[in-house]
Design a protein around this motif. Structure first.
Motif, PDB file in Angstrom:
ATOM      1  N   ASN A 166      77.103  20.717  38.136  1.00 22.75           N
ATOM      2  CA  ASN A 166      76.920  22.084  37.637  1.00 22.75           C
ATOM      3  C   ASN A 166      75.540  22.630  37.988  1.00 22.75           C
ATOM      4  O   ASN A 166      74.933  23.374  37.220  1.00 22.75           O
ATOM      5  N   TYR A 167      75.039  22.190  39.143  1.00 19.22           N
ATOM      6  CA  TYR A 167      73.766  22.699  39.643  1.00 19.22           C
ATOM      7  C   TYR A 167      73.855  22.812  41.158  1.00 19.22           C
ATOM      8  O   TYR A 167      74.270  21.864  41.832  1.00 19.22           O
ATOM      9  N   LYS A 168      73.484  23.962  41.676  1.00 15.89           N
ATOM     10  CA  LYS A 168      73.475  24.170  43.123  1.00 15.89           C
ATOM     11  C   LYS A 168      72.050  24.464  43.572  1.00 15.89           C
ATOM     12  O   LYS A 168      71.410  25.397  43.067  1.00 15.89           O
ATOM     13  N   ASN A 169      71.565  23.647  44.477  1.00 15.90           N
ATOM     14  CA  ASN A 169      70.217  23.856  44.987  1.00 15.90           C
ATOM     15  C   ASN A 169      70.171  25.171  45.775  1.00 15.90           C
ATOM     16  O   ASN A 169      70.973  25.372  46.694  1.00 15.90           O
ATOM     17  N   PRO A 170      69.260  26.078  45.429  1.00 15.42           N
ATOM     18  CA  PRO A 170      69.181  27.359  46.159  1.00 15.42           C
ATOM     19  C   PRO A 170      68.749  27.199  47.612  1.00 15.42           C
ATOM     20  O   PRO A 170      68.943  28.109  48.413  1.00 15.42           O
ATOM     21  N   GLN A 171      68.171  26.044  47.959  1.00 16.05           N
ATOM     22  CA  GLN A 171      67.748  25.797  49.339  1.00 16.05           C
ATOM     23  C   GLN A 171      68.952  25.289  50.138  1.00 16.05           C
ATOM     24  O   GLN A 171      69.244  24.107  50.171  1.00 16.05           O
ATOM     25  N   LYS A 172      69.673  26.198  50.767  1.00 21.62           N
ATOM     26  CA  LYS A 172      70.939  25.870  51.424  1.00 21.62           C
ATOM     27  C   LYS A 172      70.783  24.913  52.597  1.00 21.62           C
ATOM     28  O   LYS A 172      71.734  24.239  52.996  1.00 21.62           O
ATOM     29  N   ASP A 173      69.590  24.860  53.197  1.00 16.89           N
ATOM     30  CA  ASP A 173      69.376  24.006  54.361  1.00 16.89           C
ATOM     31  C   ASP A 173      68.980  22.583  53.976  1.00 16.89           C
ATOM     32  O   ASP A 173      68.659  21.768  54.849  1.00 16.89           O
ATOM     33  N   GLN A 174      69.018  22.261  52.687  1.00 14.88           N
ATOM     34  CA  GLN A 174      68.602  20.943  52.230  1.00 14.88           C
ATOM     35  C   GLN A 174      69.776  20.188  51.596  1.00 14.88           C
ATOM     36  O   GLN A 174      70.589  20.774  50.893  1.00 14.88           O
ATOM     37  N   LYS A 175      69.835  18.873  51.834  1.00 17.90           N
ATOM     38  CA  LYS A 175      70.881  18.042  51.262  1.00 17.90           C
ATOM     39  C   LYS A 175      70.340  17.251  50.076  1.00 17.90           C
ATOM     40  O   LYS A 175      69.142  16.959  49.997  1.00 17.90           O
ATOM     41  N   PHE A 176      71.228  16.929  49.156  1.00 20.19           N
ATOM     42  CA  PHE A 176      70.829  16.096  48.029  1.00 20.19           C
ATOM     43  C   PHE A 176      70.516  14.693  48.525  1.00 20.19           C
ATOM     44  O   PHE A 176      71.246  14.115  49.338  1.00 20.19           O
ATOM     45  N   ILE A 177      69.417  14.102  48.021  1.00 17.88           N
ATOM     46  CA  ILE A 177      68.983  12.776  48.459  1.00 17.88           C
ATOM     47  C   ILE A 177      69.182  11.722  47.373  1.00 17.88           C
ATOM     48  O   ILE A 177      69.876  10.723  47.569  1.00 17.88           O
ATOM     49  N   ILE A 178      68.587  11.924  46.191  1.00 12.13           N
ATOM     50  CA  ILE A 178      68.565  10.880  45.172  1.00 12.13           C
ATOM     51  C   ILE A 178      68.073  11.495  43.864  1.00 12.13           C
ATOM     52  O   ILE A 178      67.523  12.604  43.857  1.00 12.13           O
ATOM     53  N   ILE A 179      68.263  10.767  42.762  1.00 10.32           N
ATOM     54  CA  ILE A 179      67.714  11.197  41.479  1.00 10.32           C
ATOM     55  C   ILE A 179      66.754  10.140  40.938  1.00 10.32           C
ATOM     56  O   ILE A 179      66.799   8.974  41.330  1.00 10.32           O
ATOM     57  N   MET A 180      65.890  10.590  40.047  1.00  9.76           N
ATOM     58  CA  MET A 180      64.965   9.701  39.352  1.00  9.76           C
ATOM     59  C   MET A 180      65.035  10.026  37.867  1.00  9.76           C
ATOM     60  O   MET A 180      64.917  11.191  37.478  1.00  9.76           O
TER      61      MET A 180
END
Length: 240
Positions: free
Chosen positions: A109-123
């Motif tokens: 339920n969260y979309k990164n506004p930076q469309k050119d970036q992929k999700f990597i990892i969480i901490m």
């Protein structure tokens, strides 16, 4: 406690108080992240501090906050994220805040506004329910001789770096000019599928420890024609 001292005390925290961190503390964390040193300044990356309800993870435990990390895909982008956010990990733990890298999780339920970036990892981050620090003799790490072609005490900060499932994939080769080449262990097909991209983050984490221990002299670069090392990938070169 400063960041370098934290290298030899930190541990991955997997038991958290559910009480959220206060806004001032979260702002201090954001300020540190925004000013952390990058391994490759040409890579765009971003992050968002999200509450538990915005994270999907297979872990049985929860923390009150998670940092969701994103990056554009460029050479060494996984290493760059490891480098940046291991500084964050050390900062958090130096302030008595627990943290843990989590490979098996992603934002929901969260979309990164930076469309050119992929999700990597969480901490995960939050107040630990137990002791946040450990002693040196509690670390389970390879000997220096096992991670380098020469026993070199200057590499001890990297020796203490955390890694995915404690795989410790780094190997250091000394150059005649006093610099170092960093290699990452090649794994079989199955283990590469399990740990491949995380081990790229891991080598960035090891480099972060070397930077924190040598902030005035650390320099990272890529060789055009690095020497091949059997059973390893070349991940870059550095001076300390």
């Amino acid at each position: 406690m400063n960041l370098e001292d934290t290298i030899y005390k930190r541990q991955s925290i997997r038991s958290y108080d559910s009480t959220p961190l206060d806004n001032q503390t979260l702002d201090e964390i954001r300020e540190f992240i925004d000013n952390a040193k990058e391994l490759n300044p040409n890579i765009k990356w971003s992050y968002e501090i999200l509450p538990t309800e915005n994270i999907s993870t297979m872990m049985r435990w929860k923390s009150p906050h998670y940092i969701a990390i994103f990056s554009e895909k460029k050479e060494n982008y996984y290493q760059n994220i490891g480098f940046i956010f291991q500084q964050v990990d050390l900062f958090l733990q130096s302030k008595g805040i627990g943290s843990c890298w989590i490979g098996m999780g992603d934002p929901k339920n969260y979309k990164n506004p930076q469309k050119d970036q992929k999700f990597i990892i969480i901490m995960s981050i939050g107040k630990s329910k137990g002791n946040i620090y450990r002693e040196r003799n509690q670390f389970k790490r390879k000997d220096l001789d096992a991670i380098s072609d020469k026993s070199d005490e200057r590499l001890i900060p990297a020796q203490f770096a955390p890694s995915s499932a404690n795989t410790q994939p780094w190997y250091f080769v000394h150059d005649e000019d006093g610099s170092y080449d960093l290699y990452r262990i090649k794994r079989g097909l199955l283990r590469n599928k399990m740990f491949g991209k995380w081990n790229k983050i891991d080598t960035g984490i090891a480099l972060a420890h070397l930077y924190v221990a040598n902030p005035d002299s650390f320099k990272f670069y890529q060789k055009d024609n690095p020497e091949e090392l059997k059973g390893h990938f070349y991940d870059g070169s550095f001076e300390i």
